[in-house]
Scaffold this motif. Structure first.
Motif, mmCIF file in Angstrom:
data_model
loop_
_atom_site.group_PDB
_atom_site.id
_atom_site.type_symbol
_atom_site.label_atom_id
_atom_site.label_comp_id
_atom_site.label_asym_id
_atom_site.label_seq_id
_atom_site.Cartn_x
_atom_site.Cartn_y
_atom_site.Cartn_z
ATOM 1 N N CYS A 175 59.825 43.462 31.121
ATOM 2 C CA CYS A 175 59.113 42.229 30.625
ATOM 3 C C CYS A 175 59.639 40.977 31.414
ATOM 4 O O CYS A 175 60.979 40.456 31.200
ATOM 5 C CB CYS A 175 59.076 42.223 29.209
ATOM 6 N N GLN A 177 59.481 38.004 30.302
ATOM 7 C CA GLN A 177 59.856 36.922 29.310
ATOM 8 C C GLN A 177 61.314 36.984 28.691
ATOM 9 O O GLN A 177 61.686 36.281 28.032
ATOM 10 C CB GLN A 177 58.912 36.813 28.345
ATOM 11 N N GLU A 182 68.256 43.521 25.827
ATOM 12 C CA GLU A 182 67.842 44.059 24.518
ATOM 13 C C GLU A 182 68.506 45.404 24.327
ATOM 14 O O GLU A 182 69.293 45.551 23.102
ATOM 15 C CB GLU A 182 66.360 44.089 24.279
ATOM 16 N N SER A 211 64.274 41.606 19.673
ATOM 17 C CA SER A 211 63.205 40.964 20.441
ATOM 18 C C SER A 211 63.674 40.187 21.570
ATOM 19 O O SER A 211 64.595 39.305 21.222
ATOM 20 C CB SER A 211 62.027 40.442 19.466
ATOM 21 N N GLY A 212 63.327 40.327 22.774
ATOM 22 C CA GLY A 212 63.841 39.566 23.961
ATOM 23 C C GLY A 212 63.586 38.234 24.164
ATOM 24 O O GLY A 212 64.018 37.456 24.603
ATOM 25 N N ASN A 215 58.268 35.693 21.390
ATOM 26 C CA ASN A 215 56.910 36.562 21.203
ATOM 27 C C ASN A 215 57.390 37.521 20.109
ATOM 28 O O ASN A 215 56.407 37.954 19.423
ATOM 29 C CB ASN A 215 56.359 37.205 22.435
ATOM 30 N N ASP A 216 58.270 38.064 20.091
ATOM 31 C CA ASP A 216 58.870 38.964 18.950
ATOM 32 C C ASP A 216 57.999 40.162 18.900
ATOM 33 O O ASP A 216 57.376 40.486 17.849
ATOM 34 C CB ASP A 216 58.873 38.380 17.593
ATOM 35 N N CYS A 217 57.975 40.955 19.830
ATOM 36 C CA CYS A 217 56.935 42.145 20.196
ATOM 37 C C CYS A 217 57.566 43.112 18.988
ATOM 38 O O CYS A 217 56.570 44.092 18.677
ATOM 39 C CB CYS A 217 57.068 42.668 21.353
HETATM 40 S S1 SF4 Z 1 59.550 40.268 22.774
HETATM 41 FE FE1 SF4 Z 1 57.664 41.015 23.887
HETATM 42 S S2 SF4 Z 1 57.262 39.464 25.444
HETATM 43 FE FE2 SF4 Z 1 59.498 39.099 24.500
HETATM 44 S S3 SF4 Z 1 60.877 39.834 25.957
HETATM 45 FE FE3 SF4 Z 1 60.349 41.433 24.530
HETATM 46 S S4 SF4 Z 1 58.544 42.789 25.265
HETATM 47 FE FE4 SF4 Z 1 58.677 40.623 26.337
#
Ligand code: SF4
Ligand code: HEM
Ligand code: SF4
Length: 320
Positions: A175, A177, A182, A211-212, A215-217
């Protein structure tokens, strides 16, 4: 060849429709596995009576205080015998996945072999706790299955009042972003707290999520006791070629209505190129020969909105 399937009119309904059905999957396992046959029998009963029939208990492997989720059937006949005897004990082993959840197909096949030999064959990649869930083994087989998985280099995860294996987003692996590594952070935290995972000594469970970026996927804010979310320190990065391409494809209305207007702090502005501010906290990029976007990084709260809409043209900073 396993024993004959029970009639499951309610479960059969769940095989209709466009999506893959877990019922179809368990029926496939049930061709060679009596445990899966009786699992379907008990599940069908639950759908009919609207009651659950699993109770917990204490099952473990030597040297560990957690990592196994015991389930015993409560569905008994008038003599106190299980109605579905081959699924009377249906325990789950939580096994930690490799960092980043990357596997070789060889390892996946070996895991399937172990679980077809000692368990129901049913594996969930992955449960929300962050583990591989090997679902459905008798009390006797839990240790045997664990020993074989352990020989392959895998270890138990967390269950009970203990630190859980936790999860990290796909992040740096795929990703753009991502603001930190992580999988590495996740692995280091797990290794640090391994004793609290395997020998539960907390009053309650404890979960980390990584979460990286904001956006906190992983939904770490909602799902974790300790949420670790990446952000960045210096200025947002820009790419003029991609910014111009984005603008050519999306146009002024979309830039104004969907990006400029939605920046929560008005850090994101549309300017004529000649009016763009200079300064150490300013990021800017031309979108056409006349206009540019300008971001005052001091006012940016790192909400990710503009970067999500214009990914590539805008990017999280290099120092995260
Ligand atoms: S939280 Fe989602 S958008 Fe952000 S780095 Fe992780 S996968 Fe990518
Ligand atoms: C009020 C009580 C409970 C609350 C608030 C609660 C909350 C939660 C939450 C938030 C998760 C998801 C965690 C994550 O995303 O990482 C979860 C997962 C889970 N819970 Fe509970 N829980 C409760 C009781 C129980 C009980 C009593 C059991 C078992 C008897 C149980 C079994 C599980 C299991 C097995 C999972 C993992 C599911 C998976 O890995 O896919 N929970 N719980
Ligand atoms: S990331 Fe910063 S500049 Fe972009 S919309 Fe959010 S607050 Fe505004």
């Amino acid at each position: 060849m396993a024993k004959k399937l029970h009639d499951t009119p309610n479960l059969d309904e769940l095989e209709k429709g466009p999506w893959p059905s877990f019922v179809t999957g368990i029926k496939r396992l049930a061709k060679n596995n009596d445990m899966a046959v009786d699992l379907l029998g008990q599940l069908e009963t639950s759908y009919r009576t609207k009651k659950g029939y699993w109770k917990g208990g204490t099952v473990g492997v030597f040297g560990y205080g957690g990592g196994v989720i015991p389930r015993f059937t409560e569905l008994k006949d008038e003599n106190g015998e299980p109605v579905f005897k081959d699924a009377a004990e249906f325990h789950t082993l939580r096994i930690q996945p490799p960092a980043g959840m990357h596997y070789t197909t060889d390892i996946l096949r070996k895991m399937c072999d172990v679980w077809e030999k000692h368990g129901s064959g049913l594996i969930a990649f992955h449960g929300q706790s962050g583990d591989i869930m090997f679902q459905g083994a008798t009390t006797e087989n839990v240790q045997k299955a664990f020993d074989e998985l352990n020989e392959m280099g895998f270890d138990l995860g967390g269950a009970g009042p203990a630190v859980r294996t936790s999860m990290s987003c796909v992040g740096a692996a795929r990703c753009e972003q991502s603001c930190f590594d992580e999988a590495k952070a996740h692995r280091e935290v797990v290794n640090t707290f391994l004793d609290d995972m395997h020998r539960p000594s907390l009053p309650y469970k404890f979960k980390f999520k990584f979460s990286g970026c904001p956006n906190d996927c992983m939904n770490s804010i909602q799902r974790a006791d300790m949420a670790v979310i990446g952000t960045w320190r210096d200025n947002m990065r820009t790419d003029e070629a991609l910014a111009r391409k984005w603008f050519a494809g999306h146009g002024m209305d979309e830039l104004v209505n969907d990006v400029v207007a939605r920046c929560p702090t008005k850090a994101f502005q549309l300017k004529q190129i000649k009016d763009v501010k200079k300064g150490e906290h300013i990021s800017s990029v031309a979108v056409s020969d006349t206009h540019a976007v300008e971001i005052d990084n001091k006012d940016c709260v790192r909400c990710m909105h503009c970067i999500n809409v214009m990914t590539g043209a805008l990017a999280t900073a290099s120092t995260s």
